[in-house]
Design a protein around this motif. Structure first.
Motif, short mmCIF file in Angstrom:
data_model
loop_
_atom_site.label_atom_id
_atom_site.label_comp_id
_atom_site.label_asym_id
_atom_site.label_seq_id
_atom_site.Cartn_x
_atom_site.Cartn_y
_atom_site.Cartn_z
N THR A 337 -47.67 -17.57 9.94
CA THR A 337 -48.85 -17.26 10.77
C THR A 337 -48.52 -17.37 12.25
N SER A 338 -47.29 -17.06 12.61
CA SER A 338 -46.89 -17.21 14.02
C SER A 338 -47.66 -16.26 14.93
N GLY A 339 -48.29 -15.22 14.35
CA GLY A 339 -49.06 -14.29 15.16
C GLY A 339 -50.47 -14.77 15.45
N VAL A 340 -50.87 -15.86 14.84
CA VAL A 340 -52.22 -16.40 15.09
C VAL A 340 -52.20 -17.14 16.43
N ASP A 341 -53.29 -17.00 17.14
CA ASP A 341 -53.43 -17.52 18.50
C ASP A 341 -52.81 -18.92 18.69
N LYS A 342 -53.25 -19.88 17.89
CA LYS A 342 -52.67 -21.24 17.96
C LYS A 342 -51.98 -21.50 16.63
N ASN A 343 -50.75 -21.92 16.69
CA ASN A 343 -49.97 -22.01 15.45
C ASN A 343 -49.08 -23.24 15.43
N ILE A 344 -48.92 -23.79 14.22
CA ILE A 344 -47.87 -24.79 14.03
C ILE A 344 -46.83 -24.17 13.11
N GLY A 345 -45.57 -24.21 13.54
CA GLY A 345 -44.49 -23.61 12.76
C GLY A 345 -44.10 -24.50 11.60
N GLY A 346 -42.94 -24.23 11.04
CA GLY A 346 -42.46 -25.00 9.89
C GLY A 346 -42.60 -24.20 8.61
N CYS A 347 -41.76 -24.54 7.65
CA CYS A 347 -41.76 -23.77 6.39
C CYS A 347 -41.32 -24.66 5.24
N PRO A 348 -42.20 -25.47 4.68
CA PRO A 348 -43.60 -25.65 5.09
C PRO A 348 -43.70 -26.73 6.17
N PRO A 349 -44.74 -26.67 7.02
CA PRO A 349 -44.98 -27.81 7.92
C PRO A 349 -45.44 -29.02 7.09
N SER A 350 -45.06 -30.21 7.53
CA SER A 350 -45.44 -31.41 6.77
C SER A 350 -46.92 -31.75 6.98
N THR A 351 -47.45 -32.57 6.10
CA THR A 351 -48.86 -32.99 6.25
C THR A 351 -49.10 -33.69 7.60
N PRO A 352 -48.26 -34.67 8.01
CA PRO A 352 -48.51 -35.31 9.32
C PRO A 352 -48.47 -34.31 10.47
N ALA A 353 -47.54 -33.33 10.40
CA ALA A 353 -47.45 -32.34 11.49
C ALA A 353 -48.72 -31.49 11.53
N ILE A 354 -49.22 -31.09 10.37
CA ILE A 354 -50.46 -30.28 10.33
C ILE A 354 -51.63 -31.11 10.87
N LEU A 355 -51.67 -32.36 10.47
CA LEU A 355 -52.77 -33.25 10.89
C LEU A 355 -52.76 -33.40 12.42
N ASP A 356 -51.59 -33.67 12.97
CA ASP A 356 -51.48 -33.82 14.44
C ASP A 356 -51.93 -32.55 15.13
N PHE A 357 -51.50 -31.42 14.59
CA PHE A 357 -51.84 -30.12 15.19
C PHE A 357 -53.37 -29.91 15.17
#
Ligand code: SF4
Length: 361
Positions: A337-357
């Motif tokens: 979803t790198s084309g979405v306005d605000k994005n967190i990368g990763g494949c898959p991003p971890s749960t803590p990284a998603i939470l922080d984002f």
């Protein structure tokens, strides 16, 4: 392999189990002729698909692996929670079939004799059978717990004490006795069933398809990793903190050597769980990988706990391979979803990284 965690993702439980065991070289850790105890989590008599209990496929693969290296003096031990029969759990969870197929005895710790052990002035009745083992392989489930937030390697050892002692653990507030018990009983190897543990409850009901298996030798580190997979920091779970303080292991997940063998390429399926369905209302999903989607659901569950979920009603969250190369407003999870306005990368991003984002929005 003290600070190593070997993890793999997917849906082929047999292959995943063998892969992590081979990488860990479990067979070399076990002294020849050892009496080996396998301790699954059969807290209730419900199949592993409920999110409560250890998959019999993982334990079967473990037994075949051990036998391949002539480690064949084995026993499967458990004591289900107070009010449930361990023998019923052995039957319903598929362990009677394992016992017959591999000629491995089942042992109900509720029927055992016990020895009073003490750590830091706290006395507890511990199973004599467990104390007679040379090597303990703990096979907990990655899942939530309504009192301790998560349950994993450290808390699974609660099945190694008398029912009377389990009651005492609750009156002593659970955390300290769980940590102390792990000073009295040393588990030698931890193989975590992270396939579909429950989001909130040790007795299951809201399974989340997480599609991962991991192993290591430090139960504190393993539980810290479990906590992190569920969007908690290790010290959010008090028994992890106490266990580290008294020298059971290390909670330093930041410096752990995490080896990922395979990624999960399966596509997430709709969950039958009402809670997961409620959380997924905030998500626009198109062909998301199961592991990626599960990490997002765990992060949303933590936001829900903190009363922060409502902020995302009008701020759409996108996830999945179906959004590759698409541009839109909103919040994108993962590299697809790198084309979405605000994005967190990763494949898959971890749960803590998603939470922080999501918290930073
Ligand atoms: S970022 Fe895309 S490809 Fe990577 S795990 Fe998530 S959905 Fe799958």
């Amino acid at each position: 392999m003290n600070n190593r965690i070997i993890t793999t993702y997917g849906q082929n439980l047999w292959k995943m189990t063998i892969d992590v065991l081979r990488k860990a070289e479990l067979e070399k850790m076990i002294p020849k002729g050892s009496y080996i105890g396998i301790k699954p989590n059969l807290v209730v008599a419900k199949p592993s698909s409920s999110g409560a209990t250890t998959s019999p496929i993982i334990v079967s693969a473990l037994i075949e692996y051990l036998k391949e290296y002539q480690h064949d003096n084995l026993v499967i031990l458990e004591s289900s929670w107070i009010g449930d029969s361990t023998n019923r759990a052995f039957k319903v969870c598929g362990y009677q079939d394992i016992s017959k197929k591999y000629n491995v005895p089942l042992f109900d710790i509720k029927q055992d004799t016990y020895t009073m052990k003490t750590f830091n002035g706290m006395k507890m009745e511990v199973s004599d059978k467990v104390l007679s083992l040379d090597f303990i392989i703990n096979v907990p489930v990655l899942k939530g717990h309504c009192q301790t937030l998560v349950t994993g390697a450290l808390k699974n050892m609660k099945g190694c004490i008398s029912d009377r002692e389990k009651r005492n653990f609750h009156t002593r507030g659970l955390h300290r006795p769980i940590a102390y018990l792990n000073k009295i009983i040393k588990q030698d190897f931890v193989l975590v069933d992270g396939i579909c543990g429950d989001l909130d409850f040790e007795e299951g009901g809201n399974p989340v398809q997480m599609n991962r298996i991991f192993c290591g030798t430090d139960p504190v580190l393993m539980d810290s990793y479990i906590a992190s997979n569920m969007g908690y920091r290790p010290y959010d779970v008090n028994y992890i903190k106490i266990a580290e303080e008294i020298g059971v292991g290390s909670a330093d997940i930041e410096n752990a050597d995490i080896i990922v063998l395979d990624k999960d390429e399966s596509i997430a399926k709709p969950s039958p769980s009402r809670k997961v369905q409620r959380l997924s209302q905030y998500v626009n999903e198109k062909d998301a990988c199961s592991a990626c989607y599960a990490n997002l659901i765990q992060a949303l569950a933590r936001l829900d706990d903190e009363g922060l979920l409502h902020q995302f009603k009008n701020n759409p969250i996108f996830i999945g391979q179906g959004y590759k190369a698409q541009e839109c407003d909103g919040l994108g999870i993962g590299k697809c979803t790198s084309g979405v306005d605000k994005n967190i990368g990763g494949c898959p991003p971890s749960t803590p990284a998603i939470l922080d984002f999501l918290k930073s929005i």
